[in-house]
Design a protein around this motif. Structure first.
Motif, PDB file in Angstrom:
ATOM      1  N   THR A 157      -0.680  10.334  12.670  1.00  0.00           N
ATOM      2  CA  THR A 157       0.399  10.267  12.460  1.00  0.00           C
ATOM      3  C   THR A 157       0.812   9.108  12.480  1.00  0.00           C
ATOM      4  O   THR A 157       1.004   8.736  13.408  1.00  0.00           O
ATOM      5  CB  THR A 157       1.455  11.350  12.544  1.00  0.00           C
ATOM      6  N   VAL A 174       0.332   2.564   3.358  1.00  0.00           N
ATOM      7  CA  VAL A 174       0.922   4.084   3.690  1.00  0.00           C
ATOM      8  C   VAL A 174       2.298   3.307   5.063  1.00  0.00           C
ATOM      9  O   VAL A 174       2.832   2.636   5.570  1.00  0.00           O
ATOM     10  CB  VAL A 174       0.079   4.772   5.150  1.00  0.00           C
ATOM     11  N   GLU A 175       3.113   5.135   4.740  1.00  0.00           N
ATOM     12  CA  GLU A 175       4.888   4.925   5.448  1.00  0.00           C
ATOM     13  C   GLU A 175       4.770   5.354   6.635  1.00  0.00           C
ATOM     14  O   GLU A 175       3.667   6.173   7.426  1.00  0.00           O
ATOM     15  CB  GLU A 175       5.826   5.340   4.270  1.00  0.00           C
ATOM     16  N   ARG A 176       5.913   5.025   7.953  1.00  0.00           N
ATOM     17  CA  ARG A 176       5.767   5.489   9.008  1.00  0.00           C
ATOM     18  C   ARG A 176       6.284   7.123   9.181  1.00  0.00           C
ATOM     19  O   ARG A 176       6.647   7.323   7.977  1.00  0.00           O
ATOM     20  CB  ARG A 176       7.153   4.821   9.849  1.00  0.00           C
ATOM     21  N   ASP A 177       5.753   7.727   9.909  1.00  0.00           N
ATOM     22  CA  ASP A 177       5.586   9.286  10.019  1.00  0.00           C
ATOM     23  C   ASP A 177       4.349   9.852   9.423  1.00  0.00           C
ATOM     24  O   ASP A 177       4.617  10.991   9.613  1.00  0.00           O
ATOM     25  CB  ASP A 177       7.109   9.963   9.914  1.00  0.00           C
ATOM     26  N   GLU A 178       3.425   8.920   8.062  1.00  0.00           N
ATOM     27  CA  GLU A 178       2.501   9.824   7.335  1.00  0.00           C
ATOM     28  C   GLU A 178       1.698   9.875   8.169  1.00  0.00           C
ATOM     29  O   GLU A 178       0.870   9.657   9.058  1.00  0.00           O
ATOM     30  CB  GLU A 178       2.128   8.986   5.459  1.00  0.00           C
TER      31      GLU A 178
END
Length: 359
Positions: free
Chosen positions: A75, A189-193
């Motif tokens: 993650t 990609v974004e954070r927590d993905e």
């Protein structure tokens, strides 16, 4: 009144009428008028000629670029850069969290420590047994068994050390760092993905150097060479003067029918921006040939021909069309020489042998 004079007068009038009719018919005779056709002509060219550049489209990109990925899944917990941000080599870009990575490293380290302890003990035991063997207390067979156990532990230590190195590298792969000085082109990609191993995360490019890749037919590969300078036009600004690029890579022709082959052209820095559409010109050099204007060639059931003008008279000359170069045509004709004049305007009103007037 004299009757003879009365009879002669009608005859004189009739003769005058016949003479006047003859004069009028003589003035109107088409055989006595010479018709000329107004035309425009152009010169026949011959000798070494270069065709106009054939343009191939491409997109400007940075010479040094990279699409960065993690070698482990996890993650995305940290992302320290934003789109368009400039970074230096070694800067932290992003980090993923995988709950199995740290325990795997710690387990490999503990296993290595355990085996090192056992190996050290086995070495000391072998040294003591060797001294006892010299005194005849320990048999040869027992000494060999102790040596075998020592050697086995030494191999296990090497294996455990490799496992620790692997676990440590996997943990390091959870951190993404900049491989060179550059700018962030894209954040994918974004954070927590969740990020899979090998999934693109960040695209980075260097501001130093530009290049464009164009794909050309196989026959065009013979018209380019390494280091050759080629014009590069901006599609967005047609009035802008072309930049000059240098060929740095040329693909080898393959056996796939209709396949296009890449040619890589390098451009100086600070010329065209990455992502800008451009056209690269490649000029094929033609062999010695005779060329005439494209508009001067007439097609008929008997074949192609042109009208050559000599001493004010148009003569039809059969030609064989080889290829088209811009607004001119390469022809094969025995009756044409460099410097001859051929008609390119008004030829639809001309027949072989007509008198023409050149304007």
């Amino acid at each position: 009144m004299n009757p003879n004079r009365i009879i002669i007068k009608p005859f004189l009038i009739a003769a005058a009428v016949l003479i006047m009719a003859g004069c009028k018919s003589q003035e109107a005779s088409p055989e006595s008028v010479v018709h000329t056709v107004s035309v425009r002509t152009a010169e026949v060219a011959g000798g070494q000629t270069e065709g106009i550049p054939l343009r191939f489209s491409g997109i400007i990109r940075a010479t040094q670029r990279a699409t960065l990925t993690f070698q482990v899944s996890g993650t995305l917990r940290e992302r320290d850069v934003e789109l368009g941000q400039e970074v230096a080599k070694g800067d932290l870009l992003a980090r993923v969290y995988n709950p199995a990575l740290e325990p795997a490293r710690d387990s490999a380290r503990a296993r290595l420590d355990e085996l090192n302890t056992q190996y050290d003990q086995a070495k000391r035991e072998w040294e003591r047994s060797s001294r006892l063997h010299e005194r005849g207390v320990v048999s040869e067979q027992t000494l060999e068994q102790i040596a075998a156990r020592r050697d086995g532990l030494r191999a296990s230590v090497a294996t455990a050390r490799a496992s620790l190195a692997e676990a440590s590298r996997l943990l390091e792969e959870s951190v993404l760092r900049a491989p060179f000085n550059g700018r962030v082109e894209a954040v994918l990609v974004e954070r927590d993905e969740f990020v899979a191993a090998g999934q693109p995360v960040i695209r980075l490019s260097s501001p130093n150097g530009r290049e464009v890749e164009v794909r050309v037919p196989a026959y065009m590969l013979g018209h380019v060479s390494l280091g050759q300078l080629l014009p590069v036009w901006s599609v967005q600004d047609r009035n802008r003067a072309p930049e000059t690029g240098s060929v740095v890579e040329i693909a080898q022709a393959g056996g796939v029918r209709g396949e296009l082959h890449p040619v890589l052209v390098s451009l100086p820095a600070d010329t065209l921006e990455p992502g800008e559409p451009v056209e690269v010109g490649i000029t094929p050099t033609e062999v010695v040939a005779t060329t005439v204007p494209l508009l001067s060639v007439m097609k008929s059931p008997s074949g192609a021909s042109v009208f050559r003008v000599s001493d004010g008279v148009a003569r039809r000359v059969p030609v064989s069309v080889q290829r088209v170069i811009g607004e001119r045509v390469v022809v094969d004709a025995d009756g044409l020489e460099a410097g001859d004049q051929v008609i390119y305007a008004g030829m639809t009103r001309v027949t072989d042998g007509d008198a023409v007037e050149v304007h």
